[in-house]
Design an enzyme around this catalytic site. Sequence first.
Site, PDB file in Angstrom:
ATOM      1  N   SER A 235       0.804  -1.225   0.000  1.00 36.14           N
ATOM      2  CA  SER A 235       0.000   0.000   0.000  1.00 36.14           C
ATOM      3  C   SER A 235       0.837   1.275   0.000  1.00 36.14           C
ATOM      4  O   SER A 235       0.315   2.344  -0.292  1.00 36.14           O
ATOM      5  CB  SER A 235      -0.943   0.015   1.204  1.00 36.14           C
ATOM      6  OG  SER A 235      -0.222   0.151   2.415  1.00 36.14           O
TER       7      SER A 235
ATOM      8  N   LYS B 249       1.076   4.471   6.978  1.00 42.15           N
ATOM      9  CA  LYS B 249       0.433   5.338   5.984  1.00 42.15           C
ATOM     10  C   LYS B 249       1.073   6.720   6.037  1.00 42.15           C
ATOM     11  O   LYS B 249       1.863   7.020   6.933  1.00 42.15           O
ATOM     12  CB  LYS B 249      -1.074   5.472   6.251  1.00 42.15           C
ATOM     13  CG  LYS B 249      -1.863   4.173   6.215  1.00 42.15           C
ATOM     14  CD  LYS B 249      -1.950   3.566   4.825  1.00 42.15           C
ATOM     15  CE  LYS B 249      -2.774   2.284   4.850  1.00 42.15           C
ATOM     16  NZ  LYS B 249      -2.725   1.575   3.559  1.00 42.15           N
TER      17      LYS B 249
END
Length: 232
Positions: A44, A115
Site C-alpha cells: 500500500s 500510511k
Amino acid sequence: MSTPDRRPERHWILGIIARILIAFAVLALITHTLVRPFVIPSGSMEPTLMTGDRVFAKVIGVDEANLERRDIVVFGHGATWADATIDEPNPVANALRYVGDVLGTGPSHRSHTVKRVIGLPGDTVSCCDTQGRLLVNGAPIDEPYVKNDLPMPAGSECDGGTPSTRCFAEITVPAGSYLVLGDNRANSSDSVAGCRGLSGTSCTPRFVRFDQVVGTLGWRWWPLPPGSAERS
C-alpha cells in the site's frame, strides 16, 4: 592452621538468566522510547516502501506539535482501526502477545499499519481538482511520491455526474485525529477507502487518533530497494 574462606559460587544458569533479563529490559527501553522495528506487510505504500522492507519508526520526539503533513506514520490498532487491541482467545498465544507488548517487537496485542499523513486536525480534504490533485483546505497539494493513482479519465471529473473512483467529497478531520492515505493509491485501504467514487457525503472516513501513533518513519534497513523513503 586456618582454612581459607570459601565463598559460595553463583550458579552459571543464574548468570545467564540475569543477562537475558537485562537484555530484554534494554530492548524494551529502546523500543518504547527511541526507535521500534517493523516489517512492511503489504504494497500500500509502494514505491516509497516495498513489501518486506524492514523499517525503524522513530518514537522519540513524536508529538502532536511536530507531526506534519506528508509524514509517514506507524500506528497501532486491533482487528480494525477502531479497535484498541487484538482479542487473542488462545492463552499461550495471548501470553506471547503480552511479551511482545513489553518488548516492543514481535507479536503483540496491536496490529500496526504504515500510511502517510495528509489531513491534520481541522483540515478539510477532498479529491479532486480538474487535474486530479488532492485538495487540502481548498488548495491542491503536490504529491510526487504517488506513482500509481486511481484512474481519472476525461469526463469523470469529481463535480460531474459519473465521478472517477479517485473522487471523494470534502472531509473535515476531527481534533486529535489524522487523515492518512497510502502512496499506492490504487491499492490502499486507507482513511477514504470507503468514500471514493461516491456522490454526496454518505460515507464514514477512518481517522487515526494521535494516541494510536507509535512513531514516524525513521529509516529502512535490509532489504534496501533503490531510492530512499520520503518524508517531504
